[in-house]
Design a protein around this motif. Structure first.
Motif, PDB file in Angstrom:
ATOM      1  N   ILE A 479      19.445  76.123 -17.199  1.00 50.10           N
ATOM      2  CA  ILE A 479      17.489  76.266 -16.337  1.00 50.10           C
ATOM      3  C   ILE A 479      17.300  75.170 -15.639  1.00 50.10           C
ATOM      4  N   PRO A 480      17.272  74.783 -14.409  1.00 50.34           N
ATOM      5  CA  PRO A 480      16.459  74.027 -14.108  1.00 50.34           C
ATOM      6  C   PRO A 480      15.740  73.882 -14.229  1.00 50.34           C
ATOM      7  N   ILE A 481      15.038  73.041 -14.156  1.00 54.37           N
ATOM      8  CA  ILE A 481      13.059  72.610 -14.778  1.00 54.37           C
ATOM      9  C   ILE A 481      12.976  71.974 -13.619  1.00 54.37           C
ATOM     10  N   TYR A 482      13.183  70.045 -13.401  1.00 56.98           N
ATOM     11  CA  TYR A 482      12.698  68.974 -12.269  1.00 56.98           C
ATOM     12  C   TYR A 482      14.380  68.300 -11.448  1.00 56.98           C
ATOM     13  N   TRP A 483      13.814  68.030  -9.976  1.00 52.81           N
ATOM     14  CA  TRP A 483      14.429  67.382  -9.861  1.00 52.81           C
ATOM     15  C   TRP A 483      13.579  65.646 -10.085  1.00 52.81           C
ATOM     16  N   TYR A 484      14.226  65.087 -10.935  1.00 44.95           N
ATOM     17  CA  TYR A 484      13.769  63.277 -10.692  1.00 44.95           C
ATOM     18  C   TYR A 484      13.828  63.114  -9.275  1.00 44.95           C
ATOM     19  N   VAL A 485      12.603  62.134  -9.397  1.00 50.79           N
ATOM     20  CA  VAL A 485      12.056  61.298  -8.290  1.00 50.79           C
ATOM     21  C   VAL A 485      12.537  59.483  -9.066  1.00 50.79           C
ATOM     22  N   SER A 486      12.235  59.116  -8.160  1.00 49.69           N
ATOM     23  CA  SER A 486      12.548  57.268  -8.692  1.00 49.69           C
ATOM     24  C   SER A 486      11.048  56.804  -8.482  1.00 49.69           C
ATOM     25  N   LYS A 487      10.880  55.974  -9.598  1.00 49.39           N
ATOM     26  CA  LYS A 487       9.410  55.845  -9.671  1.00 49.39           C
ATOM     27  C   LYS A 487       9.628  53.905 -10.213  1.00 49.39           C
ATOM     28  N   HIS A 488       9.875  53.453  -9.812  1.00 45.11           N
ATOM     29  CA  HIS A 488       9.463  51.742  -9.922  1.00 45.11           C
ATOM     30  C   HIS A 488       8.163  51.058  -9.105  1.00 45.11           C
ATOM     31  N   LEU A 489       7.955  49.887 -10.517  1.00 48.67           N
ATOM     32  CA  LEU A 489       6.403  49.297  -9.650  1.00 48.67           C
ATOM     33  C   LEU A 489       6.954  47.980  -9.336  1.00 48.67           C
ATOM     34  N   VAL A 490       7.420  47.421  -8.169  1.00 49.33           N
ATOM     35  CA  VAL A 490       7.924  46.444  -7.778  1.00 49.33           C
ATOM     36  C   VAL A 490       6.717  45.275  -7.299  1.00 49.33           C
ATOM     37  N   LYS A 491       6.625  43.580  -8.260  1.00 50.93           N
ATOM     38  CA  LYS A 491       5.657  43.441  -7.415  1.00 50.93           C
ATOM     39  C   LYS A 491       5.464  43.100  -5.842  1.00 50.93           C
ATOM     40  N   PRO A 492       4.481  42.415  -6.250  1.00 48.08           N
ATOM     41  CA  PRO A 492       4.006  41.620  -3.998  1.00 48.08           C
ATOM     42  C   PRO A 492       4.940  41.043  -4.087  1.00 48.08           C
ATOM     43  N   ARG A 493       5.407  39.946  -5.126  1.00 48.51           N
ATOM     44  CA  ARG A 493       6.048  39.412  -4.311  1.00 48.51           C
ATOM     45  C   ARG A 493       7.980  39.178  -4.499  1.00 48.51           C
ATOM     46  N   VAL A 494       7.989  40.240  -4.687  1.00 50.43           N
ATOM     47  CA  VAL A 494       9.404  41.054  -4.490  1.00 50.43           C
ATOM     48  C   VAL A 494       9.736  41.499  -2.737  1.00 50.43           C
ATOM     49  N   HIS A 495      10.004  41.264  -2.136  1.00 48.49           N
ATOM     50  CA  HIS A 495      11.008  41.475  -0.885  1.00 48.49           C
ATOM     51  C   HIS A 495      12.124  41.361  -0.136  1.00 48.49           C
ATOM     52  N   GLY A 496      12.203  43.224   0.259  1.00 54.06           N
ATOM     53  CA  GLY A 496      13.585  43.428   0.804  1.00 54.06           C
ATOM     54  C   GLY A 496      13.371  44.734   0.119  1.00 54.06           C
ATOM     55  N   TRP A 497      12.473  45.475  -0.658  1.00 54.58           N
ATOM     56  CA  TRP A 497      13.019  46.569  -1.316  1.00 54.58           C
ATOM     57  C   TRP A 497      13.356  47.764  -0.711  1.00 54.58           C
ATOM     58  N   ARG A 498      14.009  48.347  -0.461  1.00 56.61           N
ATOM     59  CA  ARG A 498      13.978  50.258   0.231  1.00 56.61           C
ATOM     60  C   ARG A 498      14.348  50.521  -0.434  1.00 56.61           C
ATOM     61  N   ASP A 499      14.280  52.247  -0.547  1.00 54.82           N
ATOM     62  CA  ASP A 499      13.717  53.146  -1.560  1.00 54.82           C
ATOM     63  C   ASP A 499      15.186  53.928  -1.099  1.00 54.82           C
TER      64      ASP A 499
END
Length: 514
Positions: A479-499
């Motif tokens: 029984i499918p219920i939901y499809w995930y989404v990725s959900k992260h908190l990323v500090k502004p000091r981190v750069h280069g993050w690409r979903d």
């Protein structure tokens, strides 16, 4: 008793990542959890890698040739590859890893991923020797792999940690205990510095890595802990730069307070309830399975329980998979009132009523969100169908053992795609797959997957896979219920993050402000 090296204070740029549950192993062929795989991608490097946008890129191999109608892959390694101890890395190290992962003595959770390679299935089944796997070193820097049939997703498989090379002297000296501080020799952008159980895994920049000149972060700490609320507190206190997820109940406040730091993106993952097809009455009656599936108000669950951090699911393969059209049952397009009326009719026709209610059991592993979802679904079934659902909560290890042994009726489950292809999901339902805890067997379904595996035309292959999904949806062993989404908190000091769809992030691609 396992004693691991303590952490020591060191200088240099530092990235602190909330990584969820404690990794079960840092042995690339024996790990299975998302938390362990995350660390492995920093410690090791495969022939290929997942690019920032989810595409396949060269990694330890600088290039490859594909011949024999898509069956023969020849890889050329980059020159002067080194292990973290300075020893030369050769094609034979990749051969050893691939033969090890399909060897049943290894007990590799992902052994079946490599079934496309000639002789892999026979080896995994114990009918052939691992050295018969069709993988050869043609020289120190050239590797060849022969497949049974074309597999357009194969390059993606080689970015999976289960295919990562193994340092044979450490394996020979320590056996399965080689993947520990002071013993583990890796070939990725980082090396293992320390491991404090139930606390963190500390990595140090690997100066022997072929692309070390482009690595910006000196140290990475993967912080363990499956208490998502506590992880959020540490993030807000400045003790983490990235979270593994966010607590659903706090999503409104997070959007208000850290909205610019919240990364939500489509993800190749599905949350569903499996149905044990070996157990009556659900395993015997499609109408009952369909009624239960129809009566779930997925939009309400996503909106109220998930606080919008998911997508309602009606199919098996998530949307967004390359070259594939996600399939849905016809009733998924009906208004909820019509679905509910049909579910009530199906139950009544099967002989169930208020005087004779259907009784079911929902089994789930310990997690606040699993409990909340099970409670909501049980209430829906009770109020709208008269179904009486008993909830059973179990500790993780016990829960998964009961699933494998078939000691369940309805059980919480999830599947995260290992590569960007519909087969990563559809193969789970194939007869004989060790992850098929529904114990659903359908020869026509298996035949469609087999035909797809020998089909070189992408459109024809997709049509066969889509037909297989429609057949699975019609049988309703889940029984499918939901499809995930990725959900992260990323500090502004981190750069280069690409979903990206696979939610793969390599620390070497990131940078941090001092």
């Amino acid at each position: 008793m396992l004693v691991l090296c303590p952490l020591t204070a060191q200088a240099g740029t530092l990235l602190r990542i909330g990584n969820g549950p404690e990794p079960e192993s840092l042995d690339p062929q024996r790990m299975s959890s998302v938390s362990a795989l995350n660390i492995a991608r920093d410690l090791y490097e495969g022939l290929t890698r997942i690019g920032a946008d989810g595409e396949i890129e060269p990694a330890a191999a600088w290039g490859w040739q594909i011949a024999d109608g898509g069956r023969r892959y020849t890889f050329d390694l980059r020159p002067n590859l080194r292990w973290s101890n300075g020893a030369a890395l050769t094609a034979q190290d990749f051969v050893a890893a691939l033969r090890r992962v399909v060897d049943p003595a290894t007990g590799a959770p992902y052994a079946q991923l490599f079934a496309p390679i000639v002789n892999a299935a026979a080896i995994t089944a114990g009918h052939a020797s691992p050295d018969t796997l069709a993988v050869w070193a043609l020289g120190p820097s050239r590797l060849q792999i022969l497949l049974k049939q074309p597999a357009p997703y194969f390059l993606g498989l080689l970015a999976h940690p289960a295919s990562f090379p193994i340092y044979l002297p450490a394996l020979a000296q320590y056996g399965r205990a080689f993947a520990r501080p002071g013993r583990l020799v890796s070939n990725g952008a980082y090396r293992l510095e320390a491991w404090r159980v139930e606390s963190q895994v500390a990595l140090q920049r690997n100066r022997q890595y072929w692309d070390d000149a482009h690595t910006q972060i000196d140290r990475v700490q993967y912080v363990a802990g499956d208490d998502v609320a506590a992880q959020l507190q540490r993030y807000r206190a400045g003790e983490l730069d990235v979270t593994s997820e966010v607590p659903l109940v706090q999503a409104p406040r997070i959007r208000a307070d850290e909205g610019s730091e919240l990364h939500v993106a489509a993800y190749l993952g599905s949350y569903f309830y499996g149905i044990n097809m070996q157990r009556a009455p659900l395993g015997d009656h499609l109408a009952l399975r369909r009624a239960l599936a129809m009566a779930i108000d997925r939009e309400l669950i996503v909106d109220k329980v998930m606080n919008g951090l998911a997508l309602p699911a009606y199919g098996w393969v998530p949307p967004g998979v390359s070259g594939y059209q996600a399939q849905l049952p016809d009733w998924a397009r009906w208004p909820y009132a019509r679905r509910l009326a049909e579910a009530q009719r199906l139950l009544a026709d099967a002989g169930y009523s208020a005087a004779h209610p259907l009784q079911v059991e929902i089994r789930y592993n310990t997690h606040d969100d699993h409990k909340r979802i099970a409670t909501v679904i049980a209430a829906m079934w009770k109020q709208r169908l008269g179904v009486q659902a008993t909830l059973v909560n179990e500790e993780n290890k016990v829960f998964f053992v009961h699933r494998r042994l078939g000691l369940t009726q309805i059980f919480r489950a999830a599947w995260i795609g290992d590569f960007d292809d519909a087969l990563s999901f559809l193969d789970v339902l194939r007869a004989g797959n060790g992850r098929n805890d529904e114990h659903w067997h359908d020869t026509a379904y298996d035949a469609l997957l087999q035909r797809a595996s020998s089909q070189s035309d992408p459109a024809a292959r997709a049509a066969l896979l889509e037909a297989a999904e429609r057949r699975a949806l019609a049988a309703q062993p889940f029984i499918p219920i939901y499809w995930y989404v990725s959900k992260h908190l990323v500090k502004p000091r981190v750069h280069g993050w690409r979903d990206n769809l696979l939610d793969v992030h390599y620390s070497k691609d990131l940078g941090v402000d001092g």
